[in-house]
Design an enzyme around this catalytic site. Structure first.
Site, PDB file in Angstrom:
ATOM      1  N   GLY A 249       0.756  -1.246   0.000  1.00 32.74           N
ATOM      2  CA  GLY A 249       0.000   0.000   0.000  1.00 32.74           C
ATOM      3  C   GLY A 249       0.781   1.288   0.000  1.00 32.74           C
ATOM      4  N   ARG A 331      -5.152   2.695 -15.948  1.00 28.90           N
ATOM      5  CA  ARG A 331      -5.226   3.488 -14.709  1.00 28.90           C
ATOM      6  C   ARG A 331      -5.852   4.872 -14.900  1.00 28.90           C
ATOM      7  NH1 ARG A 331      -1.718   4.877 -11.654  1.00 28.90           N
ATOM      8  NH2 ARG A 331      -2.790   4.233  -9.756  1.00 28.90           N
ATOM      9  N   TYR A 335      -9.155   5.178 -12.695  1.00 27.43           N
ATOM     10  CA  TYR A 335      -9.046   5.936 -11.435  1.00 27.43           C
ATOM     11  C   TYR A 335      -8.754   7.415 -11.671  1.00 27.43           C
ATOM     12  CZ  TYR A 335      -7.483   1.130 -10.366  1.00 27.43           C
ATOM     13  OH  TYR A 335      -7.339  -0.236 -10.293  1.00 27.43           O
ATOM     14  N   CYS A 362     -12.209   3.217 -28.926  1.00 25.73           N
ATOM     15  CA  CYS A 362     -13.488   3.911 -29.093  1.00 25.73           C
ATOM     16  C   CYS A 362     -14.193   4.136 -27.769  1.00 25.73           C
ATOM     17  CB  CYS A 362     -14.375   3.098 -30.022  1.00 25.73           C
ATOM     18  SG  CYS A 362     -13.495   2.611 -31.491  1.00 25.73           S
ATOM     19  N   GLU A 363     -13.581   4.890 -26.902  1.00 26.73           N
ATOM     20  CA  GLU A 363     -14.176   5.245 -25.609  1.00 26.73           C
ATOM     21  C   GLU A 363     -13.672   6.643 -25.275  1.00 26.73           C
ATOM     22  OE1 GLU A 363     -15.695   3.133 -23.038  1.00 26.73           O
ATOM     23  OE2 GLU A 363     -15.480   1.193 -24.023  1.00 26.73           O
TER      24      GLU A 363
END
Ligand code: LLP
Length: 433
Positions: A249, A331, A335, A362-363
């Site tokens: 983390g 990523r 996010y 295509c996004e």
């Protein structure tokens, strides 16, 4: 142009050329094509060495979280350097086996292990893996049954959910009460007691992992204190605890964030679990400290190199369309995370211009970076590097839009080798009928 932020000393400009360990990235792109992930061996090993040296007085084991970067060569590199592995699936256990990670250096995390996966972990090596990180009572009951069937006792830790806010992106927070991970203290205690009735499982540790990309030590401190209390309770039940698993983390800089240093992280670990810790004083126990870092080891050790396909003038903004896309590095889309984007060749003369750097998928979310300053002269055929892409980059890649997954290259000094070949169209349809 403005000076880009480089997050690893192993990737730097020499003259106008971006180099990795002294090798120009443009040479790698020329040789292996683009898009391509490029990793530096020195950069991969450096954080591991630093953890090692600042925890040197403490019995510890670094288990690389394979989900961050599961390439076999990288797993083998870490294993060769003495690290273990944190697996979350049968597939990762399979990779661990192929990479030669010793069984007694493997922990198995995750809320939903199947019986098949449990069995694979129990059969790993001569006596199974170091520990299962168990996350529910039902899981422990099933593990006990599988262990009996296999005829091998399962060593396990109980994963605590300390209900601590890690102050990171909600999608990568794992230690809050509302998250599916771990057990609240009361249930964890109950499970510890209950486990004594089960013949085929043996409680050896306590574990915690509260989230990823943490930029402050405070939530970790709180989680570690909770874990230490829980460990004390387990010892009071006359269960000899062999390890505490502190998860991963710790965050890294992607631009100018101040991430805690490895040294301050280790100092915290020493304080909470070292020879002068409360736990050591109250129990005379010195459990081994297991760590599960992923991003910390790999994040700033890799970049994604891509070629500019087109410059496109929009009505309100200018686009640079590159040959990498969200399927290669998800990523930013998932996010809204920031990755620096820098040219492989700095141009001294050109003034900066502002671009949205996007991929061909295509996004609308297929964006690597919005309003980025790059040399105004940048043109079709020029190369850029998306930085800090070594963790959760390739490992989260997909073939969306039937795009072949890219090649991965590992650089070690002046040695450059492909550690995963670029996929072919045939790879796209493998297994289909
Ligand atoms: N241990 C456990 C039980 C985990 O779930 C994770 C990460 C780690 C260790 C390693 O965490 P790290 O040291 O890398 O922060 N895809 C996201 C990150 C997801 C992390 C999931 N668990 C991203 O790209 O930011």
């Amino acid at each position: 142009m403005t000076l880009p932020i480089m997050n690893s000393r192993h990737f730097r400009y020499v003259g106008n050329e971006l180099q990795v360990e002294g090798v120009p990235l443009s040479r790698i792109a020329e040789k292996f094509g683009t898009p391509v992930y490029v990793y530096s061996e020195a950069a991969l090993l450096e954080p591991l060495d630093r953890i090692r040296s600042c925890l040197s007085g403490l019995d510890h084991l670094v288990c690389f979280a394979a989900k961050a970067n599961s390439n076999l060569s990288i797993l083998r590199l870490f294993a060769g350097a003495g690290a273990g592995l944190d697996a979350v699936s049968g597939g990762e256990l399979f990779r661990a086996r192929k990479a030669g990670v010793p069984a007694d250096r493997i922990v198995f995390s995750g809320v939903g292990k199947t019986e098949k996966e449990m069995e694979e972990a129990l059969r790993f090596g001569r006596s199974g893996i170091l520990a299962f990180n168990v996350e529910s009572a039902e899981e422990l009951t099933v593990l006990n049954r599988v262990a009996e069937r296999v005829g091998r006792q399962a060593r396990f830790s109980i994963r605590l959910n300390p209900d601590v806010d890690p102050k990171t992106h909600p999608y990568i927070s794992t230690g809050l009460r509302k998250n599916k991970f771990g057990l609240p203290r009361a249930e964890a205690s109950r499970l510890a007691r209950y486990s004594r009735e089960l013949r085929w499982v043996s409680l050896r540790g306590a574990s915690v992992h509260i989230g990823s990309q943490l930029l402050s030590l405070a939530p970790l401190r709180e989680a570690f204190r909770n874990l230490s209390d829980f460990a004390e309770e387990i010892v009071a039940l006359n269960i000899p605890l062999s390890h505490v698993d502190l998860g991963g983390g710790l965050g890294i800089p992607y631009r100018n964030e101040e991430a805690p240093s490895i040294e301050s992280y280790c100092a915290l670990i020493q304080k909470e679990f070292g020879s002068n810790s409360r736990l050591a004083k109250k129990t005379s126990l010195r459990p081994k400290v297991v760590l599960e870092p992923g991003r910390l080891l790999a994040g700033n050790a890799g970049v994604l190199v891509s070629e500019i396909l087109f410059r496109k003038k929009g009505v309100s903004r200018n686009f640079l369309i590159i040959d990498a896309a969200m399927n290669d590095l998800i990523r930013p889309a998932l996010y809204e995370s920031h990755h620096e984007i820098v040219p492989l060749t700095k141009s001294g003369r050109s003034r900066d211009a502002v671009f949205d750097v996007v991929g061909p998928v295509c996004e609308t979310s297929d964006v690597f970076g919005r309003a980025r300053r790059l040399p105004g002269s940048i043109a079709r055929g020029d190369l850029v590097a998306v930085l800090s892409a070594g963790a959760y980059g390739f490992s989260m890649a997909s073939q969306y839009n039937s795009r072949t997954r890219v090649a991965e290259v590992l650089v070690s000094g002046n040695r450059t080798r492909v550690i995963r070949r670029r996929e072919t169209y045939e790879d796209l349809i493998r297994g289909e009928s």
